[in-house]
Write a protein that holds these residues in place. Structure first.
Motif, PDB file in Angstrom:
ATOM      1  N   ASP A   1       1.216  -1.252  -0.235  1.00 29.64           N
ATOM      2  CA  ASP A   1      -0.328  -0.125   0.098  1.00 29.64           C
ATOM      3  C   ASP A   1       1.253   1.093  -0.079  1.00 29.64           C
ATOM      4  OD1 ASP A   1      -2.268  -0.920  -0.041  1.00 29.64           O
ATOM      5  OD2 ASP A   1      -3.023  -1.619   2.382  1.00 29.64           O
ATOM      6  N   GLU A   2       0.108   2.450  -1.095  1.00 29.77           N
ATOM      7  CA  GLU A   2       0.759   3.657  -0.891  1.00 29.77           C
ATOM      8  C   GLU A   2       0.979   3.893   0.666  1.00 29.77           C
ATOM      9  OE1 GLU A   2       0.667   7.517  -3.029  1.00 29.77           O
ATOM     10  OE2 GLU A   2      -0.635   6.538  -3.328  1.00 29.77           O
ATOM     11  N   ALA A   3       2.201   4.841   0.859  1.00 21.32           N
ATOM     12  CA  ALA A   3       2.301   5.570   2.531  1.00 21.32           C
ATOM     13  C   ALA A   3       3.208   7.169   2.492  1.00 21.32           C
ATOM     14  CB  ALA A   3       3.033   4.221   3.444  1.00 21.32           C
ATOM     15  N   GLU A   4       3.108   8.071   3.414  1.00 20.80           N
ATOM     16  CA  GLU A   4       3.707   9.127   3.455  1.00 20.80           C
ATOM     17  C   GLU A   4       4.094   8.966   4.964  1.00 20.80           C
ATOM     18  OE1 GLU A   4       1.827  11.610  -0.533  1.00 20.80           O
ATOM     19  OE2 GLU A   4       1.056  12.034   1.517  1.00 20.80           O
ATOM     20  N   VAL A   5       5.364  10.267   5.171  1.00 18.68           N
ATOM     21  CA  VAL A   5       5.837   9.931   5.924  1.00 18.68           C
ATOM     22  C   VAL A   5       5.931  11.345   6.107  1.00 18.68           C
ATOM     23  CG1 VAL A   5       6.899   9.180   8.122  1.00 18.68           C
ATOM     24  CG2 VAL A   5       6.870   7.499   6.717  1.00 18.68           C
ATOM     25  N   ILE A   6       5.589  11.633   8.093  1.00 18.65           N
ATOM     26  CA  ILE A   6       6.059  13.595   7.747  1.00 18.65           C
ATOM     27  C   ILE A   6       7.316  13.161   9.784  1.00 18.65           C
ATOM     28  CG2 ILE A   6       4.781  14.509   6.663  1.00 18.65           C
ATOM     29  CD1 ILE A   6       3.401  15.339   9.339  1.00 18.65           C
ATOM     30  N   VAL A   7       8.178  13.901   9.007  1.00 15.73           N
ATOM     31  CA  VAL A   7       9.089  13.529  10.311  1.00 15.73           C
ATOM     32  C   VAL A   7       9.597  15.318  10.028  1.00 15.73           C
ATOM     33  CG1 VAL A   7      11.306  13.389  10.596  1.00 15.73           C
ATOM     34  CG2 VAL A   7      10.948  12.176   9.015  1.00 15.73           C
ATOM     35  N   ASP A   8       9.324  15.255  12.484  1.00 16.54           N
ATOM     36  CA  ASP A   8       9.099  16.756  13.253  1.00 16.54           C
ATOM     37  C   ASP A   8      10.893  17.664  12.870  1.00 16.54           C
ATOM     38  OD1 ASP A   8       7.044  15.337  13.860  1.00 16.54           O
ATOM     39  OD2 ASP A   8       8.443  14.979  15.890  1.00 16.54           O
ATOM     40  N   ALA A   9      11.784  16.238  11.862  1.00 16.62           N
ATOM     41  CA  ALA A   9      12.561  17.383  12.138  1.00 16.62           C
ATOM     42  C   ALA A   9      13.002  18.082  10.705  1.00 16.62           C
ATOM     43  CB  ALA A   9      14.198  16.288  12.158  1.00 16.62           C
ATOM     44  N   ILE A  10      11.985  17.847   9.866  1.00 16.11           N
ATOM     45  CA  ILE A  10      11.630  18.430   8.265  1.00 16.11           C
ATOM     46  C   ILE A  10      10.200  18.750   8.136  1.00 16.11           C
ATOM     47  CG2 ILE A  10      12.679  18.186   5.559  1.00 16.11           C
ATOM     48  CD1 ILE A  10      14.704  15.845   6.521  1.00 16.11           C
ATOM     49  N   PRO A  11      10.555  19.950   8.612  1.00 14.30           N
ATOM     50  CA  PRO A  11       8.848  20.550   8.559  1.00 14.30           C
ATOM     51  C   PRO A  11       8.951  20.690   7.185  1.00 14.30           C
ATOM     52  CG  PRO A  11      10.270  21.620  10.541  1.00 14.30           C
ATOM     53  CD  PRO A  11      10.900  20.904   9.690  1.00 14.30           C
TER      54      PRO A  11
ATOM     55  N   ARG B   1      -0.348  17.365   5.192  1.00 12.85           N
ATOM     56  CA  ARG B   1       0.760  18.583   4.200  1.00 12.85           C
ATOM     57  C   ARG B   1       0.896  19.355   5.076  1.00 12.85           C
ATOM     58  NH1 ARG B   1       0.878  14.719   0.513  1.00 12.85           N
ATOM     59  NH2 ARG B   1       2.356  14.422  -1.053  1.00 12.85           N
ATOM     60  N   MET B   2      -0.637  19.311   5.993  1.00 12.74           N
ATOM     61  CA  MET B   2      -1.268  20.450   6.431  1.00 12.74           C
ATOM     62  C   MET B   2      -0.580  20.299   7.997  1.00 12.74           C
ATOM     63  SD  MET B   2      -4.851  21.449   5.695  1.00 12.74           S
ATOM     64  CE  MET B   2      -5.043  22.605   6.798  1.00 12.74           C
ATOM     65  N   GLN B   3       0.013  18.773   8.748  1.00 18.63           N
ATOM     66  CA  GLN B   3       0.163  18.451   9.613  1.00 18.63           C
ATOM     67  C   GLN B   3       1.958  19.133  10.101  1.00 18.63           C
ATOM     68  OE1 GLN B   3      -1.514  17.336  12.137  1.00 18.63           O
ATOM     69  NE2 GLN B   3      -0.606  18.201  13.779  1.00 18.63           N
ATOM     70  N   GLY B   4       2.271  18.961   8.666  1.00 14.79           N
ATOM     71  CA  GLY B   4       4.389  18.557   8.290  1.00 14.79           C
ATOM     72  C   GLY B   4       3.923  19.946   8.713  1.00 14.79           C
ATOM     73  N   TRP B   5       3.751  21.374   8.170  1.00 14.19           N
ATOM     74  CA  TRP B   5       3.449  22.775   7.771  1.00 14.19           C
ATOM     75  C   TRP B   5       3.327  23.030   9.347  1.00 14.19           C
ATOM     76  CZ3 TRP B   5      -0.819  23.227   3.297  1.00 14.19           C
ATOM     77  CH2 TRP B   5      -0.389  23.708   2.350  1.00 14.19           C
ATOM     78  N   LEU B   6       2.220  22.541   9.748  1.00 14.45           N
ATOM     79  CA  LEU B   6       2.937  22.987  11.557  1.00 14.45           C
ATOM     80  C   LEU B   6       3.911  22.847  12.058  1.00 14.45           C
ATOM     81  CD1 LEU B   6      -1.030  21.865  12.527  1.00 14.45           C
ATOM     82  CD2 LEU B   6      -0.266  24.173  12.624  1.00 14.45           C
ATOM     83  N   ASN B   7       4.283  21.958  11.646  1.00 16.53           N
ATOM     84  CA  ASN B   7       6.204  21.248  12.619  1.00 16.53           C
ATOM     85  C   ASN B   7       7.057  22.276  12.628  1.00 16.53           C
ATOM     86  OD1 ASN B   7       6.157  18.763  12.718  1.00 16.53           O
ATOM     87  ND2 ASN B   7       5.946  17.848  11.081  1.00 16.53           N
ATOM     88  N   TYR B   8       6.947  23.487  11.529  1.00 17.48           N
ATOM     89  CA  TYR B   8       7.666  25.006  12.094  1.00 17.48           C
ATOM     90  C   TYR B   8       7.541  25.629  12.981  1.00 17.48           C
ATOM     91  CZ  TYR B   8       8.705  24.674   6.749  1.00 17.48           C
ATOM     92  OH  TYR B   8       9.113  24.185   5.379  1.00 17.48           O
ATOM     93  N   LEU B   9       6.110  25.427  12.827  1.00 23.03           N
ATOM     94  CA  LEU B   9       6.119  25.826  14.508  1.00 23.03           C
ATOM     95  C   LEU B   9       5.877  25.511  16.148  1.00 23.03           C
ATOM     96  CD1 LEU B   9       2.316  28.150  13.977  1.00 23.03           C
ATOM     97  CD2 LEU B   9       5.040  29.078  13.363  1.00 23.03           C
TER      98      LEU B   9
ATOM     99  N   GLY C   1       7.308  21.226  18.220  1.00 25.91           N
ATOM    100  CA  GLY C   1       7.537  20.313  17.811  1.00 25.91           C
ATOM    101  C   GLY C   1       7.147  18.702  18.774  1.00 25.91           C
ATOM    102  N   GLU C   2       8.030  17.861  18.939  1.00 28.01           N
ATOM    103  CA  GLU C   2       7.460  16.870  19.207  1.00 28.01           C
ATOM    104  C   GLU C   2       6.240  15.959  19.425  1.00 28.01           C
ATOM    105  OE1 GLU C   2       9.284  15.436  21.396  1.00 28.01           O
ATOM    106  OE2 GLU C   2      10.953  17.522  21.317  1.00 28.01           O
ATOM    107  N   GLY C   3       5.601  16.278  18.523  1.00 31.45           N
ATOM    108  CA  GLY C   3       4.102  15.727  17.608  1.00 31.45           C
ATOM    109  C   GLY C   3       3.048  16.696  17.877  1.00 31.45           C
ATOM    110  N   HIS C   4       3.202  18.081  18.711  1.00 27.26           N
ATOM    111  CA  HIS C   4       1.952  18.697  19.199  1.00 27.26           C
ATOM    112  C   HIS C   4       1.759  18.501  19.781  1.00 27.26           C
ATOM    113  CE1 HIS C   4       3.669  19.756  14.798  1.00 27.26           C
ATOM    114  NE2 HIS C   4       2.598  19.336  13.849  1.00 27.26           N
TER     115      HIS C   4
END
Length: 381
Positions: free
Chosen positions: A278-288, A368-376, A378-381
């Motif tokens: 299955d297709e999957a996507e991952v966002i990492v806190d270290a790279i918003p 992707r919106m969740q990934g953009w929040l990593n700019y503001l 950290g730690e999984g919000h």
């Protein structure tokens, strides 16, 4: 993720009310609220079941505890922390003097044993010659004894051989038979010592060769080398430390260069939809703002919450209250970018199944919106 969806809907409703100048009354506001509840609930049910998301994702890596095979004082630390090393590179060295002494001791004993082999052969040949000599002596004394015995019997009173001479010949014959038995036993002892071999090598020599090989192996282990390509981190080893071959007390922690996988913990109610590939996507806190694409590599077949091991203790019912989540391994495509990050970074992941694929678009937008929040945050919000 749910909060993002609610905030997006709220912002959309406000924009519609402002742009189209819809009045706020007892009909429009409840309609927007009830419509939002129905729409968001439907979308959440479809997304969470068919395209599961988790905020608990992490990159896992394997470490190799470097434990020396022999005990000794560390004389050199050749590796540098956080610097790549190749397979076979020297990590550190242990004082080799005690092990060199053992090698020399075993080597001397082996040389002595090898020199004893020709001596064993000579001893056997000597014993064999003595046996042949004793055998010939038996034949000679027996012949003389029988000749005296026959002459004494046939001559009667006129026999040229006295009773005393006959008895002497008899005793000489019996003594030669005893000497033959002793020579035969001595020959057997020397033959067994000489012919005692293992694959054509004298047993004593073979035993000392094995001891020498073990001593040489221990000496070689005083130089500890990298088991594969990788890196040593958090290096605390120093010269003068007593390194011991205890698995619970490794001298170094070695991180091998291996392909990285991301593990995500998903709710169990998604199992009927998830499958490998299955297709999957991952966002990492270290790279918003960066989304790693990948595939489901493996759905682990066991959960730790249900594990039971042999012990003398009864299992508590408290384990039944631990529901646990399913661990899914995700193989990301951009390994080079992920390799630039410290191993073990955390993030969030979403999986897109083949069911209700049109709803997956919304899940991708929310991720992707969740990934953009990593700019503001950290730690999984």
């Amino acid at each position: 993720m749910d909060l993002l969806l609610i905030l997006t809907y709220s912002a959309l409703c406000i924009a519609i009310f402002k742009i189209f100048k819809i009045p706020l009354n007892k009909w429009t506001v409840p309609t927007a609220i009830l419509g939002g509840i129905a729409l968001i609930s439907t979308l959440l049910l479809l997304m969470n079941y068919n395209h599961p998301y988790t905020k608990f994702a992490r990159e896992y890596f394997v470490t190799i505890p470097i434990t020396p095979a022999v005990k000794g004082l560390v004389t050199e630390v050749n590796v540098k922390a956080n610097m790549p090393v190749k397979k076979g590179d020297v990590l550190f060295k242990i004082d080799p003097v005690p092990y060199e002494a053992v090698v020399q001791q075993k080597l001397a004993a082996l040389k002595e044993a090898e020199q004893q082999v020709p001596q064993l052969q000579a001893a056997y040949e000597t014993a064999h010659a003595n046996y042949k000599q004793a055998e010939a002596n038996v034949i000679r004394t027996e012949s003389a004894y029988k000749r005296y015995q026959k002459g004494h019997r046939d001559g009667g009173q006129n026999s040229p051989f006295t009773e005393l001479e006959l008895d002497n010949r008899r005793q000489l014959y019996f003594a030669s038979v005893a000497q033959l038995d002793a020579a035969k036993a001595e020959e057997l002892r020397n033959r067994l010592a000489y012919e005692s071999n293992i694959d054509g090598v004298n047993t004593k020599v073979a035993g000392l060769q094995a001891e020498l090989a073990k001593a040489q192996y221990d000496l070689d282990q005083t130089i500890v080398r990298a088991p594969t390509d990788g890196v040593v981190t958090q290096l605390a080893l120093r010269e003068g430390v007593m390194a011991v071959p205890l698995p619970l007390r490794p001298a170094l922690t070695f991180i091998p260069d291996e392909e990285r996988f991301v593990a995500g913990a998903f709710w169990q109610n998604s199992l009927l939809r998830l499958k490998e590939g299955d297709e999957a996507e991952v966002i990492v806190d270290a790279i918003p703002g960066v989304v790693f694409k990948g595939k489901v590599a493996k759905i682990l077949p066991a959960m730790a919450e249900g594990e039971i091991q042999f012990s003398g203790n009864l299992q508590s019912s408290n384990k039944l209250f631990q529901r646990g989540r399913v661990l899914v391994l995700i193989d990301v495509e951009d390994h080079e970018l992920l390799a630039q990050l410290p191993a073990g970074v955390a993030g969030q992941a979403a999986i897109y199944t083949e069911h209700f694929s049109h709803v997956a678009i919304m899940r991708k937008v929310l991720l992707r919106m969740q990934g953009w929040l990593n700019y503001l945050f950290g730690e999984g919000h």
